[in-house]
Design a protein around this motif. Sequence first.
Motif, PDB file in Angstrom:
ATOM      1  N   ASP A  27       0.847  -1.197   0.000  1.00  0.00           N
ATOM      2  CA  ASP A  27       0.000   0.000   0.000  1.00  0.00           C
ATOM      3  C   ASP A  27       0.879   1.242   0.000  1.00  0.00           C
ATOM      4  O   ASP A  27       1.559   1.520   0.994  1.00  0.00           O
ATOM      5  CB  ASP A  27      -0.905  -0.024   1.230  1.00  0.00           C
ATOM      6  N   PRO A  28       0.884   2.035  -1.091  1.00  0.00           N
ATOM      7  CA  PRO A  28       1.752   3.216  -1.157  1.00  0.00           C
ATOM      8  C   PRO A  28       1.380   4.311  -0.166  1.00  0.00           C
ATOM      9  O   PRO A  28       2.162   5.239   0.046  1.00  0.00           O
ATOM     10  CB  PRO A  28       1.570   3.705  -2.603  1.00  0.00           C
ATOM     11  N   GLY A  29       0.207   4.207   0.457  1.00  0.00           N
ATOM     12  CA  GLY A  29      -0.199   5.231   1.404  1.00  0.00           C
ATOM     13  C   GLY A  29       0.297   5.012   2.818  1.00  0.00           C
ATOM     14  O   GLY A  29       0.132   5.884   3.683  1.00  0.00           O
ATOM     15  N   LYS A  30       0.919   3.877   3.077  1.00  0.00           N
ATOM     16  CA  LYS A  30       1.400   3.589   4.428  1.00  0.00           C
ATOM     17  C   LYS A  30       2.589   4.470   4.812  1.00  0.00           C
ATOM     18  O   LYS A  30       3.348   4.930   3.953  1.00  0.00           O
ATOM     19  CB  LYS A  30       1.815   2.116   4.541  1.00  0.00           C
ATOM     20  N   THR A  31       2.744   4.682   6.107  1.00  0.00           N
ATOM     21  CA  THR A  31       3.861   5.470   6.621  1.00  0.00           C
ATOM     22  C   THR A  31       5.161   4.696   6.465  1.00  0.00           C
ATOM     23  O   THR A  31       5.282   3.573   6.962  1.00  0.00           O
ATOM     24  CB  THR A  31       3.651   5.786   8.112  1.00  0.00           C
ATOM     25  N   PRO A  32       6.164   5.254   5.765  1.00  0.00           N
ATOM     26  CA  PRO A  32       7.441   4.554   5.629  1.00  0.00           C
ATOM     27  C   PRO A  32       8.273   4.622   6.908  1.00  0.00           C
ATOM     28  O   PRO A  32       8.438   5.693   7.508  1.00  0.00           O
ATOM     29  CB  PRO A  32       8.137   5.274   4.468  1.00  0.00           C
ATOM     30  N   LEU A  33       8.784   3.472   7.309  1.00  0.00           N
ATOM     31  CA  LEU A  33       9.556   3.325   8.547  1.00  0.00           C
ATOM     32  C   LEU A  33      10.776   2.464   8.263  1.00  0.00           C
ATOM     33  O   LEU A  33      10.650   1.364   7.715  1.00  0.00           O
ATOM     34  CB  LEU A  33       8.690   2.657   9.622  1.00  0.00           C
ATOM     35  N   HIS A  34      11.951   2.950   8.634  1.00  0.00           N
ATOM     36  CA  HIS A  34      13.158   2.128   8.537  1.00  0.00           C
ATOM     37  C   HIS A  34      13.649   1.790   9.936  1.00  0.00           C
ATOM     38  O   HIS A  34      13.694   2.651  10.814  1.00  0.00           O
ATOM     39  CB  HIS A  34      14.287   2.835   7.787  1.00  0.00           C
ATOM     40  N   PHE A  35      14.038   0.516  10.130  1.00  0.00           N
ATOM     41  CA  PHE A  35      14.566   0.079  11.427  1.00  0.00           C
ATOM     42  C   PHE A  35      16.006  -0.377  11.262  1.00  0.00           C
ATOM     43  O   PHE A  35      16.318  -1.188  10.386  1.00  0.00           O
ATOM     44  CB  PHE A  35      13.735  -1.066  12.003  1.00  0.00           C
ATOM     45  N   ALA A  36      16.885   0.131  12.141  1.00  0.00           N
ATOM     46  CA  ALA A  36      18.304  -0.219  12.124  1.00  0.00           C
ATOM     47  C   ALA A  36      18.657  -1.007  13.381  1.00  0.00           C
ATOM     48  O   ALA A  36      18.374  -0.567  14.496  1.00  0.00           O
ATOM     49  CB  ALA A  36      19.162   1.053  12.033  1.00  0.00           C
ATOM     50  N   HIS A  37      19.280  -2.161  13.195  1.00  0.00           N
ATOM     51  CA  HIS A  37      19.540  -3.094  14.291  1.00  0.00           C
ATOM     52  C   HIS A  37      20.797  -2.737  15.084  1.00  0.00           C
ATOM     53  O   HIS A  37      21.569  -1.848  14.730  1.00  0.00           O
ATOM     54  CB  HIS A  37      19.669  -4.519  13.734  1.00  0.00           C
ATOM     55  N   ALA A  38      21.009  -3.480  16.156  1.00  0.00           N
ATOM     56  CA  ALA A  38      22.162  -3.306  17.032  1.00  0.00           C
ATOM     57  C   ALA A  38      23.398  -3.991  16.453  1.00  0.00           C
ATOM     58  O   ALA A  38      23.312  -4.827  15.547  1.00  0.00           O
ATOM     59  CB  ALA A  38      21.857  -3.874  18.420  1.00  0.00           C
ATOM     60  N   ASN A  39      24.556  -3.660  17.019  1.00  0.00           N
ATOM     61  CA  ASN A  39      25.824  -4.266  16.622  1.00  0.00           C
ATOM     62  C   ASN A  39      25.769  -5.786  16.785  1.00  0.00           C
ATOM     63  O   ASN A  39      25.347  -6.301  17.830  1.00  0.00           O
ATOM     64  CB  ASN A  39      26.952  -3.701  17.488  1.00  0.00           C
ATOM     65  N   GLY A  40      26.182  -6.489  15.734  1.00  0.00           N
ATOM     66  CA  GLY A  40      26.234  -7.937  15.780  1.00  0.00           C
ATOM     67  C   GLY A  40      24.950  -8.633  15.389  1.00  0.00           C
ATOM     68  O   GLY A  40      24.950  -9.853  15.204  1.00  0.00           O
ATOM     69  N   PHE A  41      23.853  -7.889  15.272  1.00  0.00           N
ATOM     70  CA  PHE A  41      22.558  -8.495  14.982  1.00  0.00           C
ATOM     71  C   PHE A  41      22.238  -8.363  13.482  1.00  0.00           C
ATOM     72  O   PHE A  41      23.128  -8.210  12.661  1.00  0.00           O
ATOM     73  CB  PHE A  41      21.465  -7.879  15.840  1.00  0.00           C
ATOM     74  N   ASN A  42      20.976  -8.389  13.129  1.00  0.00           N
ATOM     75  CA  ASN A  42      20.544  -8.312  11.734  1.00  0.00           C
ATOM     76  C   ASN A  42      19.069  -7.964  11.709  1.00  0.00           C
ATOM     77  O   ASN A  42      18.390  -7.966  12.755  1.00  0.00           O
ATOM     78  CB  ASN A  42      20.811  -9.642  11.020  1.00  0.00           C
ATOM     79  N   ALA A  43      18.540  -7.669  10.547  1.00  0.00           N
ATOM     80  CA  ALA A  43      17.146  -7.226  10.432  1.00  0.00           C
ATOM     81  C   ALA A  43      16.162  -8.271  10.929  1.00  0.00           C
ATOM     82  O   ALA A  43      15.179  -7.948  11.622  1.00  0.00           O
ATOM     83  CB  ALA A  43      16.843  -6.865   8.976  1.00  0.00           C
ATOM     84  N   LEU A  44      16.389  -9.539  10.601  1.00  0.00           N
ATOM     85  CA  LEU A  44      15.415 -10.575  10.942  1.00  0.00           C
ATOM     86  C   LEU A  44      15.286 -10.773  12.443  1.00  0.00           C
ATOM     87  O   LEU A  44      14.253 -11.249  12.929  1.00  0.00           O
ATOM     88  CB  LEU A  44      15.797 -11.896  10.263  1.00  0.00           C
ATOM     89  N   THR A  45      16.305 -10.383  13.204  1.00  0.00           N
ATOM     90  CA  THR A  45      16.235 -10.473  14.660  1.00  0.00           C
ATOM     91  C   THR A  45      14.973  -9.814  15.198  1.00  0.00           C
ATOM     92  O   THR A  45      14.391 -10.269  16.188  1.00  0.00           O
ATOM     93  CB  THR A  45      17.468  -9.802  15.287  1.00  0.00           C
ATOM     94  N   TYR A  46      14.515  -8.750  14.551  1.00  0.00           N
ATOM     95  CA  TYR A  46      13.416  -7.929  15.056  1.00  0.00           C
ATOM     96  C   TYR A  46      12.096  -8.192  14.327  1.00  0.00           C
ATOM     97  O   TYR A  46      11.168  -7.388  14.416  1.00  0.00           O
ATOM     98  CB  TYR A  46      13.779  -6.443  14.931  1.00  0.00           C
ATOM     99  N   GLN A  47      11.974  -9.306  13.622  1.00  0.00           N
ATOM    100  CA  GLN A  47      10.778  -9.513  12.814  1.00  0.00           C
ATOM    101  C   GLN A  47       9.511  -9.643  13.659  1.00  0.00           C
ATOM    102  O   GLN A  47       8.415  -9.377  13.165  1.00  0.00           O
ATOM    103  CB  GLN A  47      10.935 -10.723  11.899  1.00  0.00           C
ATOM    104  N   ARG A  48       9.621 -10.028  14.944  1.00  0.00           N
ATOM    105  CA  ARG A  48       8.435 -10.105  15.800  1.00  0.00           C
ATOM    106  C   ARG A  48       7.848  -8.717  16.024  1.00  0.00           C
ATOM    107  O   ARG A  48       6.653  -8.577  16.269  1.00  0.00           O
ATOM    108  CB  ARG A  48       8.785 -10.727  17.158  1.00  0.00           C
ATOM    109  N   ILE A  49       8.678  -7.703  15.937  1.00  0.00           N
ATOM    110  CA  ILE A  49       8.226  -6.313  16.054  1.00  0.00           C
ATOM    111  C   ILE A  49       7.827  -5.766  14.687  1.00  0.00           C
ATOM    112  O   ILE A  49       6.729  -5.226  14.514  1.00  0.00           O
ATOM    113  CB  ILE A  49       9.342  -5.444  16.670  1.00  0.00           C
ATOM    114  N   LEU A  50       8.687  -5.912  13.714  1.00  0.00           N
ATOM    115  CA  LEU A  50       8.496  -5.270  12.415  1.00  0.00           C
ATOM    116  C   LEU A  50       7.385  -5.913  11.615  1.00  0.00           C
ATOM    117  O   LEU A  50       6.632  -5.227  10.916  1.00  0.00           O
ATOM    118  CB  LEU A  50       9.819  -5.278  11.641  1.00  0.00           C
ATOM    119  N   GLY A  51       7.251  -7.233  11.714  1.00  0.00           N
ATOM    120  CA  GLY A  51       6.153  -7.901  11.028  1.00  0.00           C
ATOM    121  C   GLY A  51       4.799  -7.464  11.559  1.00  0.00           C
ATOM    122  O   GLY A  51       3.833  -7.331  10.798  1.00  0.00           O
ATOM    123  N   ALA A  52       4.735  -7.196  12.864  1.00  0.00           N
ATOM    124  CA  ALA A  52       3.483  -6.731  13.457  1.00  0.00           C
ATOM    125  C   ALA A  52       3.122  -5.319  13.016  1.00  0.00           C
ATOM    126  O   ALA A  52       1.949  -4.936  13.029  1.00  0.00           O
ATOM    127  CB  ALA A  52       3.578  -6.781  14.988  1.00  0.00           C
TER     128      ALA A  52
END
Length: 306
Positions: A30-55
């Motif tokens: 949906d192009p109308g959604k608010t764009p949000l970028h999330f940057a992870h902690a040292n040593g981690f990766n994007a998928l680490t936070y999928q329980r938050i970002l997927g929601a």
Amino acid sequence: MNVVVRETPARRNLPLPEGAMSYLEWGYDDPGKTPLHFAHANGFNALTYQRILGALGDEFHVRAWDARGHGATTLPADPANHRNWYVYRDDLIAMAEDFVKATGQKIILAGHSMGGTASIMAAAARPDLVRGLVLADPVMIPSGARYIMMLSQRLGIGGNPLADGAERRRAVFADRKTIVDRYAGRGAFRTWPREFVEDYVEGGTRIREDGQVELLCAPAWEAANFRAQGHNITQAVRNLHVPFALLYAEHGSTCRARYPMLLKRRDPKAQVTQIRGATHFLPMEFPKLVIDEVRAFRDRLEREGR
């Protein structure tokens, strides 16, 4: 933990002159959604936070990078020449430029630990790209302490326990389950739900030709990040001109004493909250609280017409 993953993210690549920046994407339908970028902690990766970002994908167009030297990103990461985190600021600006071009909107930058610090520096440098910040225990070390740390390292006196521990980290295991079993409930992962550890391992390892599993963030690079404190976060805060929300830990916070109030002076309306019972790993310990904070911040921006 009561956060359910609703959507499998898409894996994308942003080509850059030095290589490719890999990122995950949710809610891009949906192009109308608010764009949000999330940057992870040292040593981690994007998928680490999928329980938050997927929601958040139901309401936000979410991107989350694998930072240089982490996950599936192929940008060069040389520990011997790593002195500060400005490289993450610059990489994040490149990501933000592409995200703004894709959506036609300024974006919200969110981040945990090193990712929060990079987000502050990127927002201070390029407010034309950034609508606001949601920060989870960013690393903010006073200048005096940084200088002492760097001088000690240069003179070879004292030590950096986080860097020393990262350097000793085992990098190769028999399989992913072995890593999860080894990490869950121990050390830095002591307070993490097992699902977060599983996501961290899935997003932060590769299967080698010999069938063994290897960490994608090399221990030497993780250690170099702990030592590379040549950036000036105080100056970035002074140059900050976007609204923000800050969550920081009660125990072992890396957002050192004066910074919550220093940030508050930049945005008197900001929600600045110390999370009782939280450690530096508050996104893993209180995922729903982080989700709610992101939504509340978006609502604040809309009320204020930002």
